[in-house]
Design a protein around this motif. Structure first.
Motif, PDB file in Angstrom:
ATOM      1  N   LEU A 114       0.832  -1.201   0.000  1.00  0.00           N
ATOM      2  CA  LEU A 114       0.000   0.000   0.000  1.00  0.00           C
ATOM      3  C   LEU A 114       0.869   1.255   0.000  1.00  0.00           C
ATOM      4  O   LEU A 114       0.520   2.259  -0.646  1.00  0.00           O
ATOM      5  N   ALA A 115       1.984   1.202   0.685  1.00  0.00           N
ATOM      6  CA  ALA A 115       2.881   2.371   0.713  1.00  0.00           C
ATOM      7  C   ALA A 115       3.382   2.698  -0.685  1.00  0.00           C
ATOM      8  O   ALA A 115       3.515   3.876  -1.059  1.00  0.00           O
ATOM      9  N   ILE A 149      -9.888   0.047  -0.430  1.00  0.00           N
ATOM     10  CA  ILE A 149      -9.510  -0.350   0.930  1.00  0.00           C
ATOM     11  C   ILE A 149     -10.635  -0.095   1.935  1.00  0.00           C
ATOM     12  O   ILE A 149     -10.505  -0.461   3.107  1.00  0.00           O
ATOM     13  N   GLY A 150     -11.726   0.531   1.480  1.00  0.00           N
ATOM     14  CA  GLY A 150     -12.866   0.755   2.368  1.00  0.00           C
ATOM     15  C   GLY A 150     -12.773   2.018   3.187  1.00  0.00           C
ATOM     16  O   GLY A 150     -13.517   2.159   4.176  1.00  0.00           O
ATOM     17  N   ASP A 151     -11.921   2.959   2.829  1.00  0.00           N
ATOM     18  CA  ASP A 151     -11.813   4.239   3.532  1.00  0.00           C
ATOM     19  C   ASP A 151     -12.867   5.186   2.941  1.00  0.00           C
ATOM     20  O   ASP A 151     -12.585   5.994   2.054  1.00  0.00           O
ATOM     21  N   VAL A 152     -14.096   5.063   3.439  1.00  0.00           N
ATOM     22  CA  VAL A 152     -15.210   5.789   2.838  1.00  0.00           C
ATOM     23  C   VAL A 152     -15.046   7.304   2.947  1.00  0.00           C
ATOM     24  O   VAL A 152     -15.289   8.017   1.952  1.00  0.00           O
ATOM     25  N   ALA A 343      -4.511  -8.126   3.990  1.00  0.00           N
ATOM     26  CA  ALA A 343      -3.201  -8.066   4.646  1.00  0.00           C
ATOM     27  C   ALA A 343      -2.400  -6.893   4.100  1.00  0.00           C
ATOM     28  O   ALA A 343      -1.703  -6.188   4.855  1.00  0.00           O
ATOM     29  N   ARG A 344      -2.499  -6.667   2.804  1.00  0.00           N
ATOM     30  CA  ARG A 344      -1.803  -5.531   2.195  1.00  0.00           C
ATOM     31  C   ARG A 344      -2.410  -4.202   2.658  1.00  0.00           C
ATOM     32  O   ARG A 344      -1.702  -3.239   2.944  1.00  0.00           O
ATOM     33  N   ASN A 345      -3.756  -4.165   2.748  1.00  0.00           N
ATOM     34  CA  ASN A 345      -4.442  -2.909   3.047  1.00  0.00           C
ATOM     35  C   ASN A 345      -4.545  -2.608   4.531  1.00  0.00           C
ATOM     36  O   ASN A 345      -4.848  -1.469   4.914  1.00  0.00           O
ATOM     37  N   GLY A 346      -4.349  -3.627   5.387  1.00  0.00           N
ATOM     38  CA  GLY A 346      -4.486  -3.408   6.817  1.00  0.00           C
ATOM     39  C   GLY A 346      -5.932  -3.283   7.265  1.00  0.00           C
ATOM     40  O   GLY A 346      -6.227  -2.630   8.264  1.00  0.00           O
ATOM     41  N   THR A 347      -6.869  -3.904   6.535  1.00  0.00           N
ATOM     42  CA  THR A 347      -8.288  -3.862   6.882  1.00  0.00           C
ATOM     43  C   THR A 347      -8.881  -5.248   6.673  1.00  0.00           C
ATOM     44  O   THR A 347      -8.186  -6.177   6.276  1.00  0.00           O
TER      45      THR A 347
END
Length: 1018
Positions: A114-115, A149-152, A343-347
């Protein structure tokens, strides 16, 4: 030294890349792009390498190997950073454009941190700023990352910034942008807004390489959720046709599988999976792999819930799979992929979405699509069985301990009220009574209804029931059971034996009734049984003089209620039957009427006898050729059953009435009868009968030009034919009609899908060669409208090959001509010329000058495209002129035919002039070019004279030719003549001054003014 396929310079490389770009998506095209890059490196031209890298990147992006595009892009970016001057304007634009592909491509690959994605977004923003581009594409890319990633909250901010930024050359095409915006609205539960945004794409106003493909797929579930089922069906048929051949569109393909799984079309969903086995294992685009495997899980769970977990299904190619096994495999693979993204996104967002998608429940229990599909279920549930006409089984003994007295009471109530479920209800009593001693009456009714269920095989059981009724002290019902035994003998073909067998019960029941020793019900039952047998004898008595055609579902004479033979009341006059057989049958029917007349009231059994008697009289009227009387009596019989609360018995007589009314020219009554039959049948109408009724109604509505309604009925007919296992016969005919009705509405893609589905089952033996030719003809028309010209030509040629054998050759000629048109549009000039020549020969044999002339003109234009083809083109066009002139000289007959031929001659001269003009423009020799222009002017002048002879009707054609001549005169350096022609056109339209001008008038005037202005400028 030359490279592969003769690539020796930059131009040949570019041609090779263009050709490769036209190939189907997939590994073969990608491999070719890699070879072309190797060849580009040999040319020692920096721009050649840059273009080859761009080509490679593009084909990777539009394939299942999207993960391979990062390497060529990194190399391109390095070349730009080192030597930007090697990039021309187009490649500079392309480099910045594909930043978007790479940013979204990173999101789709769970191994990219993600970084790194966030760093890449910053790099993209920086480079766009340096290049002077808007932030719009950058914010769109940020939105995609945040939504994934679901960061609405971040997604909403980026969405707003995306829309607020200016659209520039780096923004995605408008169609793609609207797809993304609509997708987000749908994700947030705003389906109406999503569809509003998608509307310009769905309606074809905005298109690109992947639109409307993805928007059509994305619209399916929102439309289902909003109850807009017709649009959802249409978008599935249109959209799947677009994505089927595009390997890169696994996500959209999954949307179509999901749609089928959620609309009762599991069988079609399986067919879709079977078409794309590689989608199970392609690893180049994990995100679409997750989408696909999630939908596979949904479908397999659905099949398992229907009791089909052990069914063989298409899956990964390494082994065979059952639905249950594939569900477990696909779920594990999908959740593994989702876990890698999370796992990549942390969610946990991606996994939650995947599980929700797998757990969906059907949005529609049944949505017919019109395309052929094998039935999924091996044993339909009770609701499905009711819809298909089967009785609902009673609860099993294992499910609950039955209350036998309650079951008997319920069964008796159902049989007394003539309910269709009565036979199965008594079967449930029989199962529940195993090991229980019942009284003779109960056992009699069980045996009686078991016999009814057996039809012609039930005679012995009816006799056993008669013995039990007698033992129970009901001699009248015993005689009725014996009569039923006689009637089923008639059903088995032994009519005379049945008549002998019914004589005793008939005499005995009349004696009992006279003594008040039995009731009117039992007496009516015996009299009606005897009348039924006599009606069977009428049917065997040598034909049906008044019979008219029409599909009539079912037989209806099973001994459980009113027979398939129709009936009358007591006040009708005597019918003139053709023999004593008819007279005896009529007398028996009227005896029933005399007994039950006025006695019906609330007694449904007596009311049904009266209605059935009226239907029998209708049948006799039909035999006697008295069609109007038969139609009236069938209608009254049906009304009698409905009034008695027995609408399911009215179905057959409404169905009999429909073709009669049609034959008598009462189309309104035909439609009413068919609709009534469908309504009255309700859940008890068998699937085959339902399909036939819908099909007849479709044909009636189509004949009344109510095409949209006709299409709905044909759609239902196709569905019910499939349910009945009649897909290859009745279903194919329904799909054939449905395709035609969709075509008449201009719904080309849907019609093409339906017709392609119908054709494998349409056969000359079953449906007739006319239906096969018509379906291929219609399909060719659809494919032509969709721009699939090669396929259109193939279908038209296939149809022509059958029509070739017909005595009348008009259709053969027309199809050959249409096939030639398609071949020409498919850039197959040699094949097109051959087809036009074939059509021309056919037109000549038919004496159709217009068809012949048009074939010659088309061949002339094809010849002009060939190298050194001007001479052949002139000869062909001159031949077309001669054919017109000779036909006119031979006296065409009536004045209208003469005027049509004169107009054809005018058009031919005009096209001859245009052809010569085109040839002159391509002629490098100035003198021959001028001579060709002179010849062109001569032909156009001839066209003016010919059109002028037709008067006002050909005004627009004359002025069009006049202006063409004016331009030619200008090209020849004759401004006076050119100006005179332009002014003549303006004068011709003076009468239109002050009136609402039609478009042609405005166009002619504008062109005349343009010509005068051009002359003045010179």
């Amino acid at each position: 030294m030359g490279g592969i396929d003769g690539i020796t310079d930059f131009d040949s490389l570019r041609r090779a890349m263009a050709e490769n770009g036209e190939q189907p998506e997939g590994p073969a095209r990608n491999a070719r792009a890699e070879q072309l890059l190797t060849e580009a490196e040999k040319l020692n031209i920096p721009l050649a390498v840059i273009e080859a890298l761009g080509h490679q990147l593009k084909v990777y992006n539009y394939s299942s190997e999207k993960d391979r595009m990062f390497v060529p892009f990194a190399r391109l970016l390095r070349l730009w950073d080192e030597r930007p001057e090697d990039f021309d304007e187009y490649e500079t634009h392309t480099l910045h454009w594909v930043f978007k592909w790479v940013s979204s491509g990173m999101t789709d690959q769970p191994h990219v941190p993600l970084a790194s994605i966030e760093k890449w977004l910053g790099e993209m923003a920086h480079r766009y700023r340096l290049a002077g581009h808007s932030e719009r594409a950058v914010r769109s890319a940020e939105f995609n990352v945040a939504a994934h990633i679901g960061d609405v909250p971040r997604a909403e901010r980026a969405y707003a910034a995306w829309l607020a930024a200016d659209r520039d050359r780096m923004a995605d095409c408008h169609a793609c942008e609207l797809h993304g915006q609509g997708w987000w609205q749908s994700e947030r539960g705003r389906d109406e807004e999503a569809l509003r945004l998608w509307a310009p794409v769905l309606e074809g106003e905005l298109t690109c390489a992947h639109e409307p493909h993805t928007s059509l797929a994305a619209s399916l579930l929102p439309l289902l959720r909003l109850g807009r089922l017709d649009e959802a069906r249409a978008n599935h048929l249109r959209g799947f046709r677009l994505v089927r051949a595009m390997e890169s569109m696994r996500g959209a393909y999954a949307d179509h599988v999901e749609f089928c799984a959620l609309t009762g079309n599991e069988a079609r969903a399986l067919e879709l999976l079977a078409e794309r086995p590689a989608y199970f294992t392609d690893t180049g685009h994990p995100r679409s792999g997750l989408e696909f495997l999630s939908v596979v899980t949904l479908l397999m769970d659905r099949l398992t819930s229907l009791g089909l977990g052990d069914r063989q299904v298409p899956g990964p190619a390494d082994r065979s799979w059952t639905a249950r096994e594939l569900a477990a495999h696909a779920r594990a693979e999908a959740l593994d992929l989702a876990g890698r993204f999370d796992a990549r996104n942390g969610t946990t967002y991606v996994s939650e979405r995947a599980r929700a998608r797998m757990a969906q429940e059907p949005l529609v229990e049944r949505l017919p699509l019109g395309v052929r599909s094998a039935r999924t279920a091996t044993g339909p549930d009770p609701a499905a069985r009711r819809a298909a006409g089967a009785a609902v089984p009673a609860p099993s003994r294992e499910a609950a301990e039955p209350d036998l007295p309650a079951l008997i009471a319920q069964a008796r109530q159902l049989s007394d009220s003539l309910r269709p479920d009565a036979v199965e209800a008594w079967a449930a009593v029989s199962r529940a009574a195993e090991g229980v001693e019942l009284d003779p009456r109960d056992r009699a009714e069980i045996a009686d209804h078991q016999a009814m269920d057996l039809g012609p095989e039930g005679a012995e059981l009816f006799e056993r029931a008669a013995e039990l009724y007698a033992e129970a002290g009901d001699p009248g019902e015993a005689l009725a059971a014996r009569t039923r035994a006689a009637f089923v003998r008639a059903l088995g073909g032994d009519v005379e034996g049945a008549l002998r067998a019914v004589t005793g019960p008939y005499d005995e029941i009349l004696a009992l009734y006279a003594e008040d020793a039995t009731g009117v019900r039992q007496t009516a039952s015996v009299l009606m049984g005897r009348a039924r047998i006599l009606m069977r004898r009428v049917q065997e008595a040598g034909g049906t003089p008044g019979e008219v055609g029409g599909d009539v579902p079912g037989d209806g004479t099973d001994g459980t209620g009113p027979s398939a033979a129709p009936a009358g009341s007591g006040e009708e006059g005597s019918l003139s039957g053709p023999s004593a057989v008819y007279a005896e049958a009529e007398a028996a029917v009227r005896e029933v009427q005399a007994l039950v007349g006025g006695r019906g009231g609330d007694d449904v059994q007596l009311a049904s006898r009266a209605a059935e008697a009226r239907a029998m009289l209708a049948e006799l009227a039909l035999h006697a050729g008295e069609l109007e009387a038969a139609a009236e009596l069938f209608g009254r019989a049906a009304a009698g059953f409905v009034a008695a609360g027995l609408p399911w018995f009215a179905v057959e007589y409404e169905a009999r009435l429909a073709p009669l009314a049609h034959h008598l020219g009462d189309i309104t009554e035909t439609e009413r009868a068919l609709r009534a039959a469908l309504e009255h049948g309700g859940p008890y109408l068998e699937a085959t009968g339902r399909a036939q009724l819908h099909l007849q109604l479709a044909e009636v509505l189509g004949g009344r030009d109510r095409v949209a309604e006709a299409a709905e009925q044909a759609l239902e007919a196709a569905h019910w034919a499939d349910e009945a296992g009649e897909g290859p016969a009745l279903g194919a005919w329904a799909r054939h009609l449905l395709g035609g009705f969709l075509l008449r509405q201009g719904r080309w893609a849907e019609a093409a899908e339906v017709l392609e589905s119908a054709l494998p089952d349409l056969s000359v033996e079953t449906h007739g060669d006319g239906a096969v030719v018509q379906a291929r003809w219609w399909l060719g028309d659809c494919l032509s409208e969709l721009g699939e010209h090669r396929a259109a030509a193939e279908r038209r040629l296939q149809a022509a090959e059958i029509a070739r054998l017909w005595p009348e050759q008009q259709d053969h000629a027309t199809l050959a001509h249409l096939a030639a048109e398609s071949l020409g549009q498919a850039e197959l000039p040699a094949e097109a010329d051959q087809a036009y020549a074939r059509a021309g020969d056919l037109w000549r044999s038919l004496g159709d000058v217009h068809g012949l002339v048009r074939a010659l003109r088309a061949r002339a234009w094809l010849a002009l495209r060939a190298e050194d083809g001007q001479g052949d083109a002139r000869e062909l066009m001159a031949a077309a002129v001669r054919e017109c002139e000779e036909a006119l000289a031979a006296d065409p007959g009536d004045e209208e035919a003469r005027r049509l031929l004169v107009a054809e001659l005018g058009h031919t001269h005009r096209q001859f002039g245009d052809l010569l003009t085109r040839g002159a423009a391509e002629d490098d020799d100035e003198d021959s070019g001028r001579a060709a222009t002179e010849d062109a002017l001569s032909q156009v002048t001839e066209a003016i004279v010919v059109f002028a002879s037709l008067g006002p009707d050909a005004l627009h054609h004359r002025t069009g030719a006049e202006l063409a001549a004016g331009w030619l005169e200008a090209d020849l350096g004759r401004p006076e003549g050119a100006g005179a022609r332009a002014r003549a056109v303006l004068k011709a339209y003076e009468a239109y001054e002050g009136h609402d001008e039609e478009e042609t008038v405005r166009a002619r005037r504008a062109e005349a003014e343009q010509l005068l202005q051009a002359l003045a400028d010179r």
